[in-house]
Scaffold this motif. Sequence first.
Motif, PDB file in Angstrom:
ATOM      1  N   ARG A 159       0.789  -1.188  -0.169  1.00  0.00           N
ATOM      2  CA  ARG A 159      -0.072  -0.029  -0.135  1.00  0.00           C
ATOM      3  C   ARG A 159       0.888   1.174  -0.041  1.00  0.00           C
ATOM      4  NH1 ARG A 159      -5.461   0.361   3.987  1.00  0.00           N
ATOM      5  NH2 ARG A 159      -6.675   1.857   2.534  1.00  0.00           N
ATOM      6  N   PRO A 160       0.590   2.176  -0.940  1.00  0.00           N
ATOM      7  CA  PRO A 160       1.334   3.408  -1.008  1.00  0.00           C
ATOM      8  C   PRO A 160       1.503   4.362   0.393  1.00  0.00           C
ATOM      9  CG  PRO A 160       0.025   3.216  -2.802  1.00  0.00           C
ATOM     10  CD  PRO A 160      -0.207   2.109  -1.938  1.00  0.00           C
ATOM     11  N   GLN A 161       2.673   4.900   0.826  1.00  0.00           N
ATOM     12  CA  GLN A 161       2.983   5.543   1.921  1.00  0.00           C
ATOM     13  C   GLN A 161       2.815   7.040   1.544  1.00  0.00           C
ATOM     14  OE1 GLN A 161       2.321   3.620   4.767  1.00  0.00           O
ATOM     15  NE2 GLN A 161       1.753   2.078   3.773  1.00  0.00           N
ATOM     16  N   THR A 162       3.544   7.316   0.644  1.00  0.00           N
ATOM     17  CA  THR A 162       3.504   8.671  -0.007  1.00  0.00           C
ATOM     18  C   THR A 162       3.249   8.970  -1.250  1.00  0.00           C
ATOM     19  OG1 THR A 162       5.891   8.202  -1.008  1.00  0.00           O
ATOM     20  CG2 THR A 162       5.911   8.599   1.432  1.00  0.00           C
ATOM     21  N   PHE A 163       3.180  10.222  -1.545  1.00  0.00           N
ATOM     22  CA  PHE A 163       2.612  10.797  -2.798  1.00  0.00           C
ATOM     23  C   PHE A 163       3.347   9.906  -4.081  1.00  0.00           C
ATOM     24  CE2 PHE A 163       0.661  14.438  -0.782  1.00  0.00           C
ATOM     25  CZ  PHE A 163      -0.770  14.008  -0.930  1.00  0.00           C
ATOM     26  N   ASP A 164       4.847   9.756  -3.699  1.00  0.00           N
ATOM     27  CA  ASP A 164       5.589   9.200  -4.876  1.00  0.00           C
ATOM     28  C   ASP A 164       5.188   7.848  -5.121  1.00  0.00           C
ATOM     29  OD1 ASP A 164       7.046  11.501  -5.072  1.00  0.00           O
ATOM     30  OD2 ASP A 164       8.570  10.992  -3.655  1.00  0.00           O
ATOM     31  N   ASP A 165       4.597   7.079  -4.154  1.00  0.00           N
ATOM     32  CA  ASP A 165       4.312   5.434  -4.285  1.00  0.00           C
ATOM     33  C   ASP A 165       2.943   5.542  -5.122  1.00  0.00           C
ATOM     34  OD1 ASP A 165       6.591   4.846  -2.790  1.00  0.00           O
ATOM     35  OD2 ASP A 165       5.534   5.004  -0.929  1.00  0.00           O
ATOM     36  N   LEU A 166       2.262   6.664  -5.237  1.00  0.00           N
ATOM     37  CA  LEU A 166       0.831   6.431  -5.671  1.00  0.00           C
ATOM     38  C   LEU A 166       0.934   6.338  -7.432  1.00  0.00           C
ATOM     39  CD1 LEU A 166      -1.350   9.239  -4.378  1.00  0.00           C
ATOM     40  CD2 LEU A 166      -1.696   6.796  -4.052  1.00  0.00           C
ATOM     41  N   ILE A 167       0.350   5.315  -7.871  1.00  0.00           N
ATOM     42  CA  ILE A 167       0.538   5.117  -9.451  1.00  0.00           C
ATOM     43  C   ILE A 167      -0.998   5.820  -9.996  1.00  0.00           C
ATOM     44  CG2 ILE A 167       1.977   3.313  -9.188  1.00  0.00           C
ATOM     45  CD1 ILE A 167      -0.279   1.439 -10.152  1.00  0.00           C
ATOM     46  N   GLY A 168      -0.757   6.380 -11.203  1.00  0.00           N
ATOM     47  CA  GLY A 168      -2.003   6.874 -12.028  1.00  0.00           C
ATOM     48  C   GLY A 168      -2.583   7.902 -11.324  1.00  0.00           C
ATOM     49  N   GLN A 169      -2.092   8.768 -10.527  1.00  0.00           N
ATOM     50  CA  GLN A 169      -2.866   9.890 -10.094  1.00  0.00           C
ATOM     51  C   GLN A 169      -1.863  11.076  -9.566  1.00  0.00           C
ATOM     52  OE1 GLN A 169      -5.979   9.099  -9.728  1.00  0.00           O
ATOM     53  NE2 GLN A 169      -5.981   7.036  -9.565  1.00  0.00           N
ATOM     54  N   ASN A 170      -1.158  11.273 -10.547  1.00  0.00           N
ATOM     55  CA  ASN A 170      -0.046  12.388 -10.471  1.00  0.00           C
ATOM     56  C   ASN A 170      -0.631  13.615 -10.419  1.00  0.00           C
ATOM     57  OD1 ASN A 170       1.650  10.110 -11.232  1.00  0.00           O
ATOM     58  ND2 ASN A 170       1.938  10.492 -13.206  1.00  0.00           N
ATOM     59  N   VAL A 171      -1.625  14.123 -11.091  1.00  0.00           N
ATOM     60  CA  VAL A 171      -2.375  15.452 -11.128  1.00  0.00           C
ATOM     61  C   VAL A 171      -2.734  15.571  -9.684  1.00  0.00           C
ATOM     62  CG1 VAL A 171      -3.824  16.639 -12.046  1.00  0.00           C
ATOM     63  CG2 VAL A 171      -2.858  15.297 -13.618  1.00  0.00           C
ATOM     64  N   VAL A 172      -3.617  14.545  -9.127  1.00  0.00           N
ATOM     65  CA  VAL A 172      -4.085  14.891  -7.949  1.00  0.00           C
ATOM     66  C   VAL A 172      -3.015  15.170  -6.719  1.00  0.00           C
ATOM     67  CG1 VAL A 172      -5.318  13.555  -5.962  1.00  0.00           C
ATOM     68  CG2 VAL A 172      -6.158  13.280  -8.196  1.00  0.00           C
ATOM     69  N   ALA A 173      -2.006  13.999  -6.817  1.00  0.00           N
ATOM     70  CA  ALA A 173      -0.732  14.180  -5.881  1.00  0.00           C
ATOM     71  C   ALA A 173       0.023  15.387  -5.817  1.00  0.00           C
ATOM     72  CB  ALA A 173       0.061  13.054  -6.259  1.00  0.00           C
ATOM     73  N   GLU A 174       0.089  16.037  -7.186  1.00  0.00           N
ATOM     74  CA  GLU A 174       0.749  16.971  -7.223  1.00  0.00           C
ATOM     75  C   GLU A 174      -0.075  18.367  -6.782  1.00  0.00           C
ATOM     76  OE1 GLU A 174       3.143  19.783 -10.830  1.00  0.00           O
ATOM     77  OE2 GLU A 174       2.095  17.661 -11.266  1.00  0.00           O
ATOM     78  N   THR A 175      -1.274  18.443  -7.088  1.00  0.00           N
ATOM     79  CA  THR A 175      -2.054  19.583  -6.541  1.00  0.00           C
ATOM     80  C   THR A 175      -2.173  19.673  -5.126  1.00  0.00           C
ATOM     81  OG1 THR A 175      -3.592  19.521  -8.555  1.00  0.00           O
ATOM     82  CG2 THR A 175      -4.509  20.467  -6.823  1.00  0.00           C
ATOM     83  N   ILE A 176      -2.402  18.440  -4.469  1.00  0.00           N
ATOM     84  CA  ILE A 176      -2.582  18.679  -3.020  1.00  0.00           C
ATOM     85  C   ILE A 176      -0.988  18.833  -2.322  1.00  0.00           C
ATOM     86  CG2 ILE A 176      -2.907  17.061  -0.877  1.00  0.00           C
ATOM     87  CD1 ILE A 176      -4.892  15.426  -2.615  1.00  0.00           C
ATOM     88  N   SER A 177      -0.112  18.286  -2.799  1.00  0.00           N
ATOM     89  CA  SER A 177       1.274  18.532  -2.368  1.00  0.00           C
ATOM     90  C   SER A 177       1.575  20.136  -2.504  1.00  0.00           C
ATOM     91  CB  SER A 177       2.437  17.724  -3.063  1.00  0.00           C
ATOM     92  OG  SER A 177       2.248  16.612  -3.063  1.00  0.00           O
ATOM     93  N   ASN A 178       1.287  20.584  -3.765  1.00  0.00           N
ATOM     94  CA  ASN A 178       1.438  22.153  -3.554  1.00  0.00           C
ATOM     95  C   ASN A 178       0.505  22.905  -2.909  1.00  0.00           C
ATOM     96  OD1 ASN A 178       3.277  21.618  -5.883  1.00  0.00           O
ATOM     97  ND2 ASN A 178       1.741  21.787  -7.602  1.00  0.00           N
ATOM     98  N   SER A 179      -0.710  22.559  -2.738  1.00  0.00           N
ATOM     99  CA  SER A 179      -1.646  23.287  -1.812  1.00  0.00           C
ATOM    100  C   SER A 179      -0.939  23.485  -0.209  1.00  0.00           C
ATOM    101  CB  SER A 179      -2.836  22.766  -1.646  1.00  0.00           C
ATOM    102  OG  SER A 179      -2.965  21.399  -1.176  1.00  0.00           O
TER     103      SER A 179
END
Length: 561
Positions: free
Chosen positions: A13-33
Amino acid sequence: MNKNTKVLALKYRPQTFDDLIGQNVVAETISNSIKANKVPNAYLFTGIRGIGKTTTARIVAKSLNCSNGIDKLCKDDLCENCTAISNSNHIDVLEMDAASKTGVDDVRDLIEFSRYGPTTAKYKIFIIDEVHMLSKQAFNALLKTLEEPPEYLKFIFATTEIKKIPITVVSRCQRFDLSRIKSLELLDFIKKIKDKENGNVSDDALKLIIKISEGSVRDALSLLDRALLTLDKEKTLDLASAQKIFGYFDKSQLISLFDLIFEGKETEVLKTYRKIYNQGVEPKIFINDFLELLYYFKNIESLNIDGTNFSLNDEEFDRIKKISEKVNNKTLILFWQFTIKALEEFDIVSNQHLSMEMFLIRLIHLKDITNTSDTNYENSHLTNEEINQTSLSQKKDGDDLFGIKDKAETIGQMKNIAQEEDITLKDDKEFETQISPISSFDDLLKICSSKKEIKLKYQLEKNVNLVSFEDQRIEISFNEDLDKDFIKDLSLKLYEWTNNRWIITLSKTKGQPSKKQIEANLRKELLENTKNSSIYKSILKSFPDAELVDVKINVKEVKND
């Protein structure tokens, strides 16, 4: 990753945004906010099962409360907060399953708990899974707190059914729609998991797992877990073995079956289907795969192998392309409609296996009909222009454009497809056997009975009011229960039986009562006459509670009289 479990879906199970697959836009948006310190009051994650909604919610909670901050988010050596959140036992991060706590009292407890600030972390976070399960009253109780929460309080919602959430709640959240994972990306991911687990699984078997999972990472990992546990580690899990494990069959068998259907080989079709059935494939799974194959046959020219979501390999793709060249598109569309209709039978017939075999047999005969109709249409039809010229040449004085006399306020001749289409010519010998004299409405009813056209006869008797009946012309009115295909069916049968084109006209004139209505009126009259008879009155004297229900005429006595 969770080292304390052997279940792959939890272990990896992914533990960080880098481990997520297929959800790059979501991960980047949340990280930036989070980095810009513009964190919304509430997040709302929606999408199909197993694509990371709850996982993303936990990662967001870690990102907000990690002791090292968002820039140095814990990956392997977890801080105290990240460890507690990963284990779902952090005192300030409350996870709630709305499926089991749906009432307004549960939400009130949540709001009461929110009045107190976080104990050890920066933010107090409420993660509510399957939030659409909350009651209407619970949502209403949550609205005010959701719109103006304390600075330390954040909500994270996850749901598979966004439409069930009130718009007043959705508008107060920052919504993220998590997409299905693309096939190639998911394939690369489970390949890495397979290698880490030292599993022997072929690429074709992995592609089958991707197809079944339908873009869900959790489903893919669960299927991979099941596959690795089924066979010995020394053996390689190939496509055939994977199909047996997951209840799927080789697509090449289905392609061969379709080819046999189109060739009209009934015995071979049934043998092939029974072989598939004996592999443990349920009829409903089979017919859904059959529909999928029909789609490929119809649209193979506009598809590529990667675009079929790993449903077909190179050989199957080429076979479908080759067979589709000799299959008429009209036949494929008709097969699709017929297959959809056949699905309804499975809810009625107890033995679905027998229904499946009869369905395949009907397809063979349906194919013959469509092919015959296409050939006749191409080779032996009159054109619409020829039909129109013939109609004009036969026009008489006092008739309108279609040769119909101006009477009974005719509202127009409703020509159906059978009247407008070209008429197939047949051999003279066939004409002699098919031609039947029809000079009255009663003759029409008789020939319907003799030709076993029960549905057509029923429509004529019950829903049609005759206005006039002449040579090759019928003028009628009808009630609202008349079948929508009645005009077409009647025209087609009249041409088949008489070798003449009949003109069927709809009129505003009410016309004669239908045959069924005439029978009902006669029966009613007979009942009334019988009730007024002396015999019935004498019976009532002896049996005052008696009631006359029906009267039948003794045909033999009438004939003798």
